[in-house]
Design a protein around this motif. Structure first.
Motif, short mmCIF file in Angstrom:
data_model
loop_
_atom_site.label_atom_id
_atom_site.label_comp_id
_atom_site.label_asym_id
_atom_site.label_seq_id
_atom_site.Cartn_x
_atom_site.Cartn_y
_atom_site.Cartn_z
N UNK A 1 0.84 -1.18 0.00
CA UNK A 1 0.00 0.00 0.00
C UNK A 1 0.88 1.24 0.00
N UNK A 2 0.52 2.27 -0.76
CA UNK A 2 1.26 3.53 -0.77
C UNK A 2 1.07 4.25 0.57
N UNK A 3 2.06 5.06 0.95
CA UNK A 3 1.99 5.81 2.20
C UNK A 3 2.29 7.28 1.95
N UNK A 4 1.84 8.13 2.87
CA UNK A 4 2.14 9.56 2.85
C UNK A 4 3.12 9.85 3.99
N UNK A 5 4.36 10.14 3.64
CA UNK A 5 5.43 10.29 4.63
C UNK A 5 5.58 11.75 5.03
N UNK A 6 5.74 12.03 6.31
CA UNK A 6 5.96 13.42 6.74
C UNK A 6 7.25 13.98 6.17
N UNK A 7 7.26 15.29 5.96
CA UNK A 7 8.49 15.99 5.62
C UNK A 7 8.95 16.75 6.85
N UNK A 8 10.23 16.64 7.19
CA UNK A 8 10.74 17.30 8.37
C UNK A 8 11.71 18.39 7.97
N UNK A 9 11.51 19.59 8.53
CA UNK A 9 12.35 20.74 8.24
C UNK A 9 13.34 20.93 9.39
N UNK A 10 14.62 20.65 9.13
CA UNK A 10 15.62 20.72 10.19
C UNK A 10 16.01 22.15 10.54
N UNK A 11 15.66 23.10 9.70
CA UNK A 11 15.96 24.50 10.05
C UNK A 11 14.98 25.04 11.08
N UNK A 12 13.76 24.51 11.09
CA UNK A 12 12.75 24.94 12.07
C UNK A 12 12.48 23.87 13.12
N UNK A 13 13.01 22.67 12.89
CA UNK A 13 12.74 21.52 13.77
C UNK A 13 11.25 21.25 13.89
N UNK A 14 10.58 21.30 12.75
CA UNK A 14 9.13 21.04 12.68
C UNK A 14 8.80 20.21 11.45
N UNK A 15 7.68 19.50 11.53
CA UNK A 15 7.16 18.86 10.34
C UNK A 15 6.56 19.92 9.42
N UNK A 16 6.74 19.73 8.15
CA UNK A 16 6.14 20.63 7.18
C UNK A 16 4.68 20.23 6.96
N UNK A 17 3.88 21.14 6.40
CA UNK A 17 2.46 20.85 6.19
C UNK A 17 2.26 19.77 5.15
#
Length: 206
Positions: free
Chosen positions: A81-97
């Motif tokens: 099954x395909x998945x939707x993987x989070x994107x992580x922004x290391x400059x802000x230390x947050x997940x992207x939308x």
């Protein structure tokens, strides 16, 4: 339908895990059914904290990882099954939308410092690799990367390395080498070890 095979690649921070993973997935086996995934996308999200507070967090402790989500998505990939993987922004230390879609494949290659330490992840590994790289080489690589790509100052990188990175490596990451099926002494151009692994993987997808 053939079973999905998963390769786990562990090693210390800046040891060369991603280089090895991407070389196997995108160069040696580029025409095969192979997908690459980084454990770095599964850091937990703390939007309620300030940037300064997030920068002080211990990102080298396994509790910082969203293991439940990663396990859920590995199960889905195993079921093709395909998945939707989070994107992580290391400059802000947050997940992207936004997320990014990962399609199922015959072989999934996953790298991360805790892939062999965390039992719930390790049990997915059909081949478990550990990239062994000298500490001084890893520190220099991390220093360069975190300044150029992640917005850290030199002092921040050094302090983080001494306070959390090295102690956590010695306690969690380094000992996980005992779970490896193959240990790769990493050096630039270590094609022999990489080709041996790739040859084994290719036999799964032919």
């Amino acid at each position: 339908m053939k079973p999905v095979q998963i390769i786990l690649i562990a090693g210390g921070s800046a040891s060369g895990k991603t280089t090895v993973a991407k070389r196997i997935a995108n160069v040696i086996l580029k025409d095969k059914s192979v997908t690459y995934l980084s454990m770095d996308n599964y850091y937990k999200n703390f939007p309620e904290m300030t940037l300064q507070e997030r920068k002080k967090m211990n990102f080298d402790h396994p509790n910082i990882m969203d293991i439940d989500l990663m396990v859920k998505q590995l199960v889905e990939l195993k079921k093709r099954q395909a998945i939707e993987v989070p994107k992580y922004d290391f400059t802000t230390s947050l997940r992207m939308k936004e997320t990014f879609r990962v399609e199922p494949a015959d072989v999934i290659i996953i790298d991360g410092i805790f892939t062999l330490h965390i039992d719930k992840i390790r049990k997915f590994g059909d081949i478990k690799l550990f990239i062994k790289t000298p500490d001084d080489v890893r520190f220099i690589r991390r220093l360069t990367r975190d300044i150029e790509e992640r917005g850290f100052t030199t002092d921040q990188v050094i302090n983080q390395y001494l306070e959390t990175v090295k102690p956590m490596h010695d306690f969690f990451v380094g000992p996980s080498i005992d779970f490896a099926d193959v240990i790769i002494p990493y050096q630039e151009g270590n094609e022999v070890a990489i080709d041996l692994v790739a040859t084994k993987v290719a036999s799964w997808v032919d």
